[in-house]
Design a protein around this motif. Structure first.
Motif, PDB file in Angstrom:
ATOM      1  N   THR A 288      23.313 -77.210  80.669  1.00  0.00           N
ATOM      2  CA  THR A 288      22.411 -77.712  81.704  1.00  0.00           C
ATOM      3  C   THR A 288      20.955 -77.761  81.239  1.00  0.00           C
ATOM      4  OG1 THR A 288      22.229 -75.483  82.643  1.00  0.00           O
ATOM      5  CG2 THR A 288      23.878 -76.949  83.602  1.00  0.00           C
ATOM      6  N   LYS A 289      20.718 -77.298  79.996  1.00  0.00           N
ATOM      7  CA  LYS A 289      19.371 -77.340  79.401  1.00  0.00           C
ATOM      8  C   LYS A 289      18.347 -76.558  80.228  1.00  0.00           C
ATOM      9  CE  LYS A 289      20.006 -81.778  77.014  1.00  0.00           C
ATOM     10  NZ  LYS A 289      21.439 -81.918  77.274  1.00  0.00           N
ATOM     11  N   ASN A 290      18.819 -75.472  80.828  1.00  0.00           N
ATOM     12  CA  ASN A 290      17.934 -74.602  81.608  1.00  0.00           C
ATOM     13  C   ASN A 290      17.556 -73.414  80.721  1.00  0.00           C
ATOM     14  OD1 ASN A 290      16.897 -72.581  83.373  1.00  0.00           O
ATOM     15  ND2 ASN A 290      17.930 -73.548  85.101  1.00  0.00           N
ATOM     16  N   ARG A 291      16.408 -73.515  80.070  1.00  0.00           N
ATOM     17  CA  ARG A 291      16.028 -72.532  79.052  1.00  0.00           C
ATOM     18  C   ARG A 291      15.858 -71.131  79.637  1.00  0.00           C
ATOM     19  NH1 ARG A 291      17.007 -71.927  73.776  1.00  0.00           N
ATOM     20  NH2 ARG A 291      16.140 -69.879  73.353  1.00  0.00           N
ATOM     21  N   GLU A 292      15.254 -71.032  80.808  1.00  0.00           N
ATOM     22  CA  GLU A 292      15.040 -69.715  81.423  1.00  0.00           C
ATOM     23  C   GLU A 292      16.376 -69.034  81.735  1.00  0.00           C
ATOM     24  OE1 GLU A 292      12.826 -67.720  85.338  1.00  0.00           O
ATOM     25  OE2 GLU A 292      12.572 -69.859  84.881  1.00  0.00           O
ATOM     26  N   TRP A 293      17.289 -69.801  82.312  1.00  0.00           N
ATOM     27  CA  TRP A 293      18.624 -69.280  82.639  1.00  0.00           C
ATOM     28  C   TRP A 293      19.385 -68.927  81.363  1.00  0.00           C
ATOM     29  CZ3 TRP A 293      23.293 -72.517  84.679  1.00  0.00           C
ATOM     30  CH2 TRP A 293      24.237 -71.670  85.273  1.00  0.00           C
ATOM     31  N   LEU A 294      19.250 -69.776  80.349  1.00  0.00           N
ATOM     32  CA  LEU A 294      19.907 -69.529  79.067  1.00  0.00           C
ATOM     33  C   LEU A 294      19.422 -68.219  78.455  1.00  0.00           C
ATOM     34  CD1 LEU A 294      21.677 -70.379  76.658  1.00  0.00           C
ATOM     35  CD2 LEU A 294      19.731 -71.730  75.827  1.00  0.00           C
ATOM     36  N   GLU A 295      18.122 -68.003  78.444  1.00  0.00           N
ATOM     37  CA  GLU A 295      17.573 -66.776  77.861  1.00  0.00           C
ATOM     38  C   GLU A 295      18.049 -65.544  78.617  1.00  0.00           C
ATOM     39  OE1 GLU A 295      13.392 -67.481  77.800  1.00  0.00           O
ATOM     40  OE2 GLU A 295      13.482 -68.793  76.024  1.00  0.00           O
ATOM     41  N   HIS A 296      18.138 -65.665  79.938  1.00  0.00           N
ATOM     42  CA  HIS A 296      18.659 -64.553  80.752  1.00  0.00           C
ATOM     43  C   HIS A 296      20.094 -64.215  80.346  1.00  0.00           C
ATOM     44  CE1 HIS A 296      19.875 -62.180  84.260  1.00  0.00           C
ATOM     45  NE2 HIS A 296      20.918 -62.982  84.347  1.00  0.00           N
ATOM     46  N   ASN A 297      20.930 -65.233  80.188  1.00  0.00           N
ATOM     47  CA  ASN A 297      22.337 -65.001  79.853  1.00  0.00           C
ATOM     48  C   ASN A 297      22.516 -64.490  78.427  1.00  0.00           C
ATOM     49  OD1 ASN A 297      23.441 -65.753  82.385  1.00  0.00           O
ATOM     50  ND2 ASN A 297      23.136 -67.908  81.880  1.00  0.00           N
ATOM     51  N   ILE A 298      21.672 -64.940  77.508  1.00  0.00           N
ATOM     52  CA  ILE A 298      21.723 -64.420  76.133  1.00  0.00           C
ATOM     53  C   ILE A 298      21.367 -62.933  76.130  1.00  0.00           C
ATOM     54  CG2 ILE A 298      20.582 -64.497  73.882  1.00  0.00           C
ATOM     55  CD1 ILE A 298      20.408 -67.553  74.228  1.00  0.00           C
ATOM     56  N   ARG A 299      20.355 -62.562  76.902  1.00  0.00           N
ATOM     57  CA  ARG A 299      19.978 -61.143  76.996  1.00  0.00           C
ATOM     58  C   ARG A 299      21.122 -60.315  77.577  1.00  0.00           C
ATOM     59  NH1 ARG A 299      15.011 -63.319  78.812  1.00  0.00           N
ATOM     60  NH2 ARG A 299      15.577 -62.872  80.984  1.00  0.00           N
ATOM     61  N   ALA A 300      21.789 -60.858  78.594  1.00  0.00           N
ATOM     62  CA  ALA A 300      22.900 -60.135  79.222  1.00  0.00           C
ATOM     63  C   ALA A 300      24.061 -59.962  78.241  1.00  0.00           C
ATOM     64  CB  ALA A 300      23.362 -60.879  80.470  1.00  0.00           C
ATOM     65  N   LEU A 301      24.358 -61.001  77.466  1.00  0.00           N
ATOM     66  CA  LEU A 301      25.421 -60.909  76.460  1.00  0.00           C
ATOM     67  C   LEU A 301      25.054 -59.885  75.392  1.00  0.00           C
ATOM     68  CD1 LEU A 301      28.051 -61.823  75.144  1.00  0.00           C
ATOM     69  CD2 LEU A 301      26.802 -63.762  74.140  1.00  0.00           C
ATOM     70  N   ARG A 302      23.810 -59.926  74.945  1.00  0.00           N
ATOM     71  CA  ARG A 302      23.355 -58.973  73.924  1.00  0.00           C
ATOM     72  C   ARG A 302      23.469 -57.533  74.442  1.00  0.00           C
ATOM     73  NH1 ARG A 302      18.509 -60.797  73.340  1.00  0.00           N
ATOM     74  NH2 ARG A 302      18.931 -62.214  71.603  1.00  0.00           N
ATOM     75  N   LYS A 303      23.091 -57.321  75.691  1.00  0.00           N
ATOM     76  CA  LYS A 303      23.174 -55.983  76.297  1.00  0.00           C
ATOM     77  C   LYS A 303      24.619 -55.511  76.367  1.00  0.00           C
ATOM     78  CE  LYS A 303      21.937 -53.436  80.501  1.00  0.00           C
ATOM     79  NZ  LYS A 303      21.327 -53.544  81.862  1.00  0.00           N
ATOM     80  N   PHE A 304      25.533 -56.424  76.733  1.00  0.00           N
ATOM     81  CA  PHE A 304      26.949 -56.056  76.811  1.00  0.00           C
ATOM     82  C   PHE A 304      27.484 -55.631  75.449  1.00  0.00           C
ATOM     83  CE2 PHE A 304      31.354 -57.258  76.099  1.00  0.00           C
ATOM     84  CZ  PHE A 304      31.997 -56.538  77.100  1.00  0.00           C
ATOM     85  N   LEU A 305      27.043 -56.297  74.392  1.00  0.00           N
ATOM     86  CA  LEU A 305      27.578 -56.052  73.054  1.00  0.00           C
ATOM     87  C   LEU A 305      27.070 -54.759  72.419  1.00  0.00           C
ATOM     88  CD1 LEU A 305      27.344 -59.687  71.646  1.00  0.00           C
ATOM     89  CD2 LEU A 305      29.439 -58.465  72.261  1.00  0.00           C
ATOM     90  N   LYS A 306      26.031 -54.172  72.984  1.00  0.00           N
ATOM     91  CA  LYS A 306      25.467 -52.947  72.397  1.00  0.00           C
ATOM     92  C   LYS A 306      26.438 -51.779  72.521  1.00  0.00           C
ATOM     93  CE  LYS A 306      20.538 -53.948  72.764  1.00  0.00           C
ATOM     94  NZ  LYS A 306      19.253 -53.585  73.410  1.00  0.00           N
TER      95      LYS A 306
END
Length: 306
Positions: A288-306
């Protein structure tokens, strides 16, 4: 919020499907990242309607099919479909016109009335949705499962690999790939299930569970529905409701167990489904090319993987 579709286009839709009516008012909803949703008021009716304009044409038939499937098989309140069109002849995009269900999101209901049984009822309704069975696992496209898989594990791998391929162009994701592969390897045995494919809402969380005082008024937004494993449908309530309202998790699952089954492996399997969820969220926010939403989801994925 500015509308993406013109008033003239909406008038054409009304003229096509409800010729005895005239458009009075249009109010865009300031929510959702993907499809446009409008509240329509007509001159000769007190009942408002909802017009959904889709970013992909197949979604109009798919959501219409799912609502009608629920309505024909279950006593669960869902919107009435007045029209669905993906021809591009009335307006350039696919759309669906339906009744509006008035109600308060279930989390707001709880904050106002402080009554836990409403979450028990939400669990019961989800279990009843899961009573709709299919012969195969897979994405619901229009009114069919496509592609169709006999094993849940095979569909899960297909979906995960498709989405991982789509998001692997992101440098933030490329750095996470070894850890993602490690986690998938750790949890993948939990995808071997024996349950029959059932109807999953796939977006079952508070804003889509509408209430009036002590009752469920309606279930909405079935755009992402699939034929899948029932326990995969709990993840959004787990992440977006019970993470902040832990006391409501038990009544919800108590309600679910009235009609449905939860396996002993669920508390383990939820980790696999959370990983899958965040990969899916990164994928859709990238599309959807929503950069703010994308960055939020990348942070959430990174947090899960820790």
């Amino acid at each position: 919020m500015k509308m993406k579709v013109s008033r003239k286009a909406i008038e054409n839709i009304i003229k096509q499907h409800i010729p005895e009516q005239e458009l009075a008012e249009v109010k865009p909803y300031d929510k959702g990242h993907i499809n446009e949703m409008l509240e329509i008021r007509l001159k000769k009716s007190r009942k408002p309607l909802i017009l959904r304009i889709y970013n992909e044409p197949w979604k109009a038939k798919k959501e219409s099919f799912v609502y009608r499937c629920i309505k024909s098989q279950l006593d669960i309140p869902v919107p009435e479909i007045l029209a669905s069109d993906d021809s591009g002849e009335i307006i350039p995009k696919a759309y669906m016109l339906m009744s509006k269900i008035d109600g308060m999101a279930i989390d707001k209901n709880y904050r106002k009335y402080r009554k836990k049984p409403i979450f028990r009822k939400a669990g019961e309704i989800l279990a009843r949705l899961h009573s709709v069975k299919f012969h195969h696992f897979g994405w619901l496209m229009d009114n069919e499962i496509k592609p169709a898989f006999r094993k849940w594990r095979d569909f899960a791998w297909h979906d995960l690999l498709t989405k991982m391929y789509n998001i692997s162009s992101l440098k933030e994701i490329r750095k996470m790939i070894p850890r993602i592969e490690e986690k998938i390897g750790e949890y993948s045995f939990l995808l071997d299930i024996k349950e029959t494919p059932c109807l999953l809402h796939k977006d079952y969380h508070c804003p889509h569970i509408l209430t009036k005082k002590s009752r469920i008024a309606g279930i909405i937004d079935v755009e992402w529905a699939i034929a899948g494993h029932n326990e995969n449908d709990f993840i959004k309530m787990e992440l977006w409701a019970f993470s902040r309202m832990k006391n409501l998790r038990k009544p919800f699952f108590d309600g679910y167990r009235k009609y449905g089954h939860i396996s002993r492996e669920y508390e383990q399997r939820i980790k696999m489904y959370e990983l899958w969820h965040w990969i899916s969220m990164v994928n859709i926010s990238k599309e959807t090319k929503n950069r703010e939403w994308l960055e939020h989801n990348i942070r959430a994925l990174r947090k899960f993987l820790k």
